[in-house]
Enzyme design. Structure first.
Site, PDB file in Angstrom:
ATOM      1  N   CYS A   2      45.341  61.246 -19.310  1.00 20.08           N
ATOM      2  CA  CYS A   2      45.278  61.974 -18.045  1.00 20.08           C
ATOM      3  C   CYS A   2      46.090  63.241 -18.216  1.00 20.08           C
ATOM      4  CB  CYS A   2      45.825  61.129 -16.899  1.00 20.08           C
ATOM      5  SG  CYS A   2      45.800  61.987 -15.306  1.00 20.08           S
ATOM      6  N   GLU A 105      38.660  64.504 -16.410  1.00 20.98           N
ATOM      7  CA  GLU A 105      38.493  64.141 -17.807  1.00 20.98           C
ATOM      8  C   GLU A 105      37.352  64.977 -18.367  1.00 20.98           C
ATOM      9  OE1 GLU A 105      39.725  63.520 -20.743  1.00 20.98           O
ATOM     10  OE2 GLU A 105      40.756  61.892 -19.695  1.00 20.98           O
TER      11      GLU A 105
END
Length: 219
Positions: A2, A105
């Site tokens: 992340c 992402e």
């Protein structure tokens, strides 16, 4: 992993969610990035939940160079954090909740990287499992955090093989309690719990910020 996320949850929402009474000056961001000060919930001296803003990118208390001298440790692998010198003490005694609307992402599509915005399927805010540390003293003191990651769930593993550990509301207080074993919380999100949509490459630049970053890509 992340490396970027969205946090627009208001102060009133956080006070209601976590039972905190603190009133930091929170500012929404659609492109939260490493080294920024971002909201986290930690356990206070009396066991109460406390809300504050601290630096994203964990700096171990024993670091000789401090926050400016090393690459920020923005993520910690859930499978190994309890054994790594960088994270071991924080896993045992200094856990945090990291609220978010969702996270970004990137998937590989040929020679380009396609950004995706990932949220809870039910539309509720996410809460990541985090760790925090304190470096320095007095005016030089820096509190910082990292987000724990684990295997991606079936919903998003085609985009990336790793994802943040997402905690359900019933686990929040237990996660902050250093007397409770953290391992049972460190698992992928349940299948069907997450949703993802393709978005514009505008998010690739940390200079860009605003709700337009999470709009679905128009072909």
């Amino acid at each position: 992993m992340c490396g970027r996320y969205v946090i627009t949850v208001s102060l009133d929402q956080m006070r209601a969610m976590f039972g905190v009474t603190d009133r930091p000056n929170l500012q929404p961001t659609w492109n939260a990035a490493p080294t920024q000060d971002l909201p986290v919930i930690r356990r206070g001296k009396e066991g109460e939940a406390r809300l504050s803003q601290i630096r994203w990118g964990l700096v171990p208390h024993w670091s000789k160079t401090g926050p400016e001298g090393a690459k920020p440790l923005i993520n910690a692998r859930a499978e190994t954090a309890a054994d790594k010198p960088m994270f071991r003490a924080a896993m045992a005694r200094r856990r945090a909740l990291v609220p978010a609307d969702g996270f970004y992402e990137w998937s590989k599509e040929g020679d380009r990287k396609q950004p995706w915005y990932i949220t809870r399927a039910d539309g509720e805010p996410m809460v990541f499992a985090g760790l925090w540390e304190r470096w320095g003293e007095g005016s030089e003191r820096v509190d910082s955090f990292a987000i724990l990651t684990t295997d991606a769930s079936a919903d998003i593993k085609a985009i990336h093989h790793r994802a943040p550990v997402i905690l359900e509301s019933g686990a929040w207080s237990d996660w902050l309690d250093p007397d409770i074993d953290p391992q049972p919380f460190l698992h992928p999100a349940a299948d069907g719990a997450l949703a993802a949509r393709r978005i514009s490459t505008r998010v690739n630049s940390v200079r860009n910020d605003g709700p337009e970053l999470i709009e679905a890509e128009v072909n």
